[in-house]
Scaffold this active site. Sequence first.
Site, short mmCIF file in Angstrom:
data_model
loop_
_atom_site.label_atom_id
_atom_site.label_comp_id
_atom_site.label_asym_id
_atom_site.label_seq_id
_atom_site.Cartn_x
_atom_site.Cartn_y
_atom_site.Cartn_z
N LYS A 52 0.84 -1.21 0.00
CA LYS A 52 0.00 0.00 0.00
C LYS A 52 0.87 1.26 0.00
O LYS A 52 0.57 2.23 -0.71
CB LYS A 52 -0.94 -0.01 1.21
CG LYS A 52 -2.08 -1.02 1.04
CD LYS A 52 -2.83 -1.31 2.35
CE LYS A 52 -3.87 -2.40 2.11
NZ LYS A 52 -4.55 -2.83 3.33
N GLN A 96 -4.97 -1.65 9.67
CA GLN A 96 -4.80 -2.96 9.04
C GLN A 96 -5.34 -4.07 9.95
O GLN A 96 -4.97 -4.18 11.11
CB GLN A 96 -3.31 -3.19 8.74
CG GLN A 96 -3.00 -4.47 7.98
CD GLN A 96 -3.58 -4.50 6.57
OE1 GLN A 96 -3.60 -3.50 5.87
NE2 GLN A 96 -4.08 -5.65 6.16
N ASP A 119 -11.24 2.28 3.67
CA ASP A 119 -11.41 0.82 3.55
C ASP A 119 -12.88 0.47 3.31
O ASP A 119 -13.20 -0.64 2.90
CB ASP A 119 -10.93 0.12 4.84
CG ASP A 119 -9.59 -0.59 4.65
OD1 ASP A 119 -9.24 -0.88 3.49
OD2 ASP A 119 -8.91 -0.86 5.65
#
Length: 293
Positions: A52, A96, A119
Amino acid sequence: MTLIDGKAISEQVKQEIAAEVAEIVARGGKRPHLAAILVGHDGGSETYVAAKVKACEVCGFKSSLIRYESNVTEEELLAKVRELNEDDDVDGFIVQLPLPKHISEQKVIETIDYRKDVDGFHPINVGRMSIGLPCYVSATPNGILELLKRYQIGTSGKKCVVLGRSNIVGKPMAALMMQKAYPGDATVTVCHSRSKDLIKECQEADIIIAALGQPNFVKEEMVKEGAVVIDVGTTRVPDATKKSGFKLTGDVKFDEVAPKCSYITPVPGGVGPMTIVSLMKNTLLAGKKAIYQ
């Protein structure tokens, strides 16, 4: 049989984003800023976050990585989330997953400001997605839609079977394939571990989206001729021939199934790269304040 090249498409999309960011900055606009919180040293998470950060560079974004050891307290993590919510320079951020057992993932997700939830896991974004309002769509389903679009795969009126009902892939994928749009307008069946006629459902499907996390689950006899198969699975299976000691294996027994398909995604190099690109697309939308002011 056409192999869906997620890697090539993801590179293409990143270049498109980079061009747009260059234009924004040239006009005196703000460079989009994505932050990521990583807790502990989970191998998969480390790999994802590194990818990422690298994608941010390619897209011309600013990126920040905030690390914590796995013994961080829930309160300390939530305090950091609230701090990022208030930071005007950060356009979007992710925490995460998975998180250590002593931290409530749901609490963390709900504490993130939905306007920065790139997200797409916050209940507000999930709810907006399910009724077809503009929102940040969660990355993996969004990446799959992009692949269907770029390969001009017909979905209207098709029978689509989604294997798996997770909040991250299965449920949003089903909702998106049902929506009145392209890709979408499909007749969707969601199958899972309790489904009785799972094999029969798959045999009738024009499109199978496998997101069970069970290596090689979808076999040749489950797939009809000409079906489109999207494999979301990425399980680390031990492999002594590999330097890492494992290989990534999908939910589909690729060698058996591929010859029957009109289109199929490989693992790795299919859905995976698109997941990261979707996060970049959401960050660009956040930076432009395109969805929420």
